[in-house]
Scaffold this active site. Structure first.
Site, PDB file in Angstrom:
ATOM      1  N   CYS A  53     -28.540 -61.887  47.492  1.00 52.88           N
ATOM      2  CA  CYS A  53     -28.645 -60.989  48.647  1.00 52.88           C
ATOM      3  C   CYS A  53     -27.274 -60.681  49.241  1.00 52.88           C
ATOM      4  CB  CYS A  53     -29.520 -61.617  49.722  1.00 52.88           C
ATOM      5  SG  CYS A  53     -31.180 -62.041  49.195  1.00 52.88           S
ATOM      6  N   ARG A 135     -37.666 -58.532  46.334  1.00 50.08           N
ATOM      7  CA  ARG A 135     -36.673 -57.460  46.485  1.00 50.08           C
ATOM      8  C   ARG A 135     -37.359 -56.104  46.296  1.00 50.08           C
ATOM      9  NH1 ARG A 135     -32.073 -60.303  46.572  1.00 50.08           N
ATOM     10  NH2 ARG A 135     -32.063 -62.226  45.364  1.00 50.08           N
TER      11      ARG A 135
END
Length: 225
Positions: A53, A135
């Site tokens: 991330c 995601r």
């Protein structure tokens, strides 16, 4: 209905983007009202202070101006707290990686501790994790309609160059009433709408300036410069 059998219906392409109000690192947001007239890349990430991330945020920050030129805003989300988001964003802005030097994170990150927004968008998928958002990427147009949805596993960072290409292709299709072929990039030929009658199919076989036909169902147009 038991917790084990509870099912959340995720929105689909062509649906209105589910509305919500939430706190973010840049203040309160009313979505999609606050983004009316703009394209939005609404994306979720599993958790703050995670390595994949962090690299994604750095790349997105470095591309923020490119997306703004396309009338496109960025909006992130995870199920962590607002304070965790703030601490993580501040740390990211100190890092250097892959030629990116202490980038500034300009976009808002939603705090979704109660998971209400994540559930509305199908970002929580129990077979992977019941406490982390996968995601997900939702491309939402200026009218608040979902135009594309992409899901990545927790282990794989997203390709934001491809997501930018997708925005460009959607905008091209809207502006020029066309489709884009595999791997299309700006400046390449586009596909005109398929014939829907025998008469039209026959006409499609005739040569025309700026257009060419491979067969009645596959006709290309030179891109407008």
């Amino acid at each position: 209905m038991t917790e084990e059998t509870k099912v959340f219906q995720m929105p689909l392409i062509g649906d209105k983007a589910p509305a919500f109000t939430a706190l973010t690192t840049n203040g309160k947001v009313n979505f999609p009202e606050d983004y009316k007239g703009k394209w939005v890349i609404f994306f979720s990430h599993p958790s703050d202070f995670t390595p994949v991330c962090t690299t994604e945020f750095m790349v997105l920050a470095s591309m923020a101006d490119e997306f703004k030129e396309l009338n496109t805003e960025l909006l992130g989300l995870s199920v962590d707290s607002l304070y965790s988001h703030i601490a993580w964003v501040r740390k990211i802005e100190e890092l250097e990686w892959n030629g990116m030097n202490k980038v500034k994170i300009p976009f808002s990150v939603i705090a979704d501790l109660n998971m209400k927004v994540s559930n509305k968008y199908g970002m929580l998928q129990p077979n992977v994790s019941s406490t982390q958002a996968v995601r997900a990427v939702f491309i939402i147009d200026p009218l608040g309609i979902i135009r594309a949805i992409i899901y990545y596993p927790l282990t794989t960072g997203r390709n934001f160059d491809e997501i930018k290409r997708l925005i460009l292709a959607l905008q091209k299709a809207d502006n020029d009433h066309c489709s884009t072929p595999a791997g299309w990039t700006p400046g390449e030929d586009v596909i005109i709408p398929t014939a829907t009658t025998c008469e039209e199919a026959e006409k499609r076989m005739d040569p025309s300036e700026g257009e060419y036909t491979l067969d009645w169902f596959l006709r290309f147009r030179k891109d407008k410069v």
